[in-house]
Write a protein that holds these residues in place. Structure first.
Motif: not given
Length: 431
Positions: A30-35, A48-51, A71-73
Motif C-alpha cells: 500500500n505504499k508507492p514503490v519503484i524498481v 499502482q500507488e507509484a503509477k 511522497h516518500q516513494v
C-alpha cells in the motif's frame, strides 16, 4: 478442432518486480514503490500507488527525485535472481492446471494456457479464479487472468481485468455479452492491442481506427494490404479466430549478448579487461545452457552517449573462430585481447560488452577430419568440472581473473538491492 472453439487464458503477475519484493517485505504494501534498472537508472517497475503519482515507465530516477522525496516513494534496485526464482515457481504452479502441451511461458511474468479441453467440464471463470487464488495462496503474488478465443483476445481480456477492479482479477470475454464487450473495446485505445506498435498505432489512427472496437470491425483484407499478414492475423484474432498457436519450445538463439553500463566511468585498461571477462563468463554460461557452440565473437566498448562535453566514442571488433567452441577460457582470452584494440587513452568508458554469434547446436555440429577430438573431450571435461564447482560453491569461488572479486570500480550500481531470500546465507531470520 475449429479455431472458433478454442479458449486461451493469459495469466499475468501484477507489477511483477514490486509484487515479488512485497512478498518478503510487507512494509512495502500500500505504499508507492519503484524498481530501478541496471545502475539504478530508470524505473522499470512501479506499484499502482507509484503509477497514481504519475511516475512513468522508463523515467530516469534523477528526473523524479523531487516527487520521490515528496511522497516518500520506496526505491529498490532490480533483484533479478529473486524475480527469476519467483517466476519459476509461478510457472510451476500453472503447470498443475494444464498439460505441458497446453502451456506457453511467454515472459518472466506472463503465461498462456490453452483451456479448450476444460470448457466442457468446468466453468472457466471459476477455473481461472481457482488459478488466481492458488498463486496468491502459495506464492503471495497477485495476478490477473484474461480469457479469450484467441491469444490476442486473451491479452486484451487481461488488460481489461487489470484496469477494472470489478472483474476481481478475471475477465472472460468468451462468455461475456457481446454488447458489453463492444462497450469495453470502444473505451480502449488501439495501441493497447498486442502487436500494434507505436508506428502502426499512428497509421491506424490516421485511417480512423482509434479504438480496439474499430480494429475488430476492420476488414482483414484491407488491413493486410495496408500493413502485413501479421496485422491481418491480429484482426482475425480480435474477431475470435485463433491464428497464433502456443509455442512450446523457445526459438533458436541467433546471438547472445552480455553487456552492462558501469557504475562509474572506467579509464584504465585492466578495469575494462576485468569487465569484459565477466561478461564473457555470463554469455558462455547461457551458451552452454542452450547446448550451443559459438563461431564468432564480437567485443565493443563505448563512452557515455549523453555526455555532450566530450565526443562520443564507440568501437567494436570481431573474431571468427576456426572451430566453433563453448570453452570459456578460449573465448575469454580472445575477448580480453580485443580490449587492447578497443581501448583508447583519455576515453572515459561507460559501457562494454560481448556478442556471441554464428551459433549452432552442439549436438548437430560435425567436426572435420583434422579436429583433435581428444582436445575437444578435455575441453568438455574442464567446462563440466568448472560448472559443477560453481553450482556447488557459487560463481565467486572459482572464476577467471579478478572479475568476480568484490568492490570492483566498474561494477554496476545497486545501492537499494534487497536480499536474495532463496540463498541459504540470505534467508529471512525469525526472532
Amino acid at each position: 478442432m475449429k479455431h472458433e472453439c478454442k479458449v486461451f487464458a493469459l495469466v499475468d503477475i501484477n507489477n511483477c518486480y514490486v509484487s515479488c519484493e512485497r512478498v518478503f517485505n510487507p512494509s512495502l504494501n500500500n505504499k508507492p514503490v519503484i524498481v530501478l534498472s541496471n545502475n539504478d537508472g530508470c524505473a522499470v517497475a512501479r506499484s499502482q500507488e507509484a503509477k497514481d503519482l504519475g511516475i512513468k515507465m522508463g523515467v530516469p530516477l534523477f528526473q523524479i527525485k523531487d516527487l520521490v522525496e515528496k511522497h516518500q516513494v520506496r526505491v529498490l534496485s532490480s533483484n533479478y535472481a529473486l524475480y527469476a526464482e519467483m517466476s519459476r515457481r509461478f510457472m510451476k504452479i500453472l503447470s498443475g492446471f494444464v498439460t505441458p502441451q497446453e502451456q506457453e511461458v511467454y515472459s518472466i511474468d506472463e503465461c498462456f494456457l490453452d483451456l479448450t479441453a476444460y470448457a466442457e467440464h468446468y466453468d472457466l471463470t471459476e477455473y481461472a479464479h481457482t488459478i488466481l487464488q492458488r498463486v496468491f495462496r502459495w506464492l503471495g503474488l497477485p495476478v490477473c487472468i484474461g480469457l479469450g478465443r484467441s491469444k490476442t483476445e486473451a491479452k486484451i481480456a487481461n488488460h481489461i481485468a487489470k484496469k477494472n477492479a470489478y472483474f476481481n482479477g478475471v475477465c472472460n470475454l468468451v462468455s461475456m455479452d457481446p454488447c458489453s464487450v463492444e462497450e469495453l473495446y470502444q473505451s480502449i485505445e488501439v495501441g493497447e492491442v498486442w502487436g500494434v506498435g507505436r508506428k502502426h498505432s499512428k497509421k491506424l489512427i490516421g485511417m480512423g481506427i482509434k479504438s480496439v472496437m474499430d480494429l475488430t470491425m476492420a476488414s482483414p483484407e484491407l488491413i493486410r494490404k495496408q500493413f502485413s499478414v501479421v496485422m491481418q492475423r491480429t484482426v482475425l484474432e480480435l474477431q475470435g479466430i485463433s491464428c497464433i498457436e502456443l509455442e512450446h519450445a523457445p526459438q533458436a538463439r541467433q546471438q547472445i549478448v552480455a553487456s552492462r553500463s558501469f557504475g562509474q566511468k572506467v579509464t584504465e585498461l585492466d578495469d575494462l579487461k576485468e569487465a569484459m571477462s565477466l561478461y564473457v563468463q555470463d554469455a558462455v554460461s547461457r551458451l552452454r545452457s542452450g547446448q550451443l557452440l559459438c563461431g564468432c565473437i564480437i567485443g565493443f566498448a563505448q563512452s557515455n552517449p549523453f555526455d555532450s562535453s566530450k565526443p562520443f566514442y564507440n568501437k567494436s571488433l570481431s573474431y571468427a573462430l576456426t572451430e566453433p567452441t563453448d570453452n570459456v577460457l578460449l573465448l575469454t582470452k580472445i575477448a580480453t585481447s580485443m580490449v587492447d584494440g578497443l581501448y583508447q587513452k583519455d576515453v572515459a568508458f561507460k559501457k562494454c560488452g560481448i556478442v556471441l554469434t554464428c551459433l549452432e547446436s552442439k549436438d548437430k555440429h560435425c567436426y572435420d577430419m583434422f579436429t583433435d577430438m581428444d582436445k575437444i573431450a578435455e575441453s568438455d571435461q574442464l567446462m563440466d568440472t568448472l560448472e559443477n564447482i560453481q553450482h556447488k560453491f557459487g560463481k565467486t569461488k572459482l572464476a577467471l581473473g579478478a572479475s568476480m572479486l568484490p568492490n570492483r570500480t566498474w561494477k554496476m550500481t545497486r545501492n537499494q538491492l534487497s536480499q536474495n531470500y532463496f540463498r541459504w546465507d540470505e534467508l529471512l531470520a525469525i526472532r
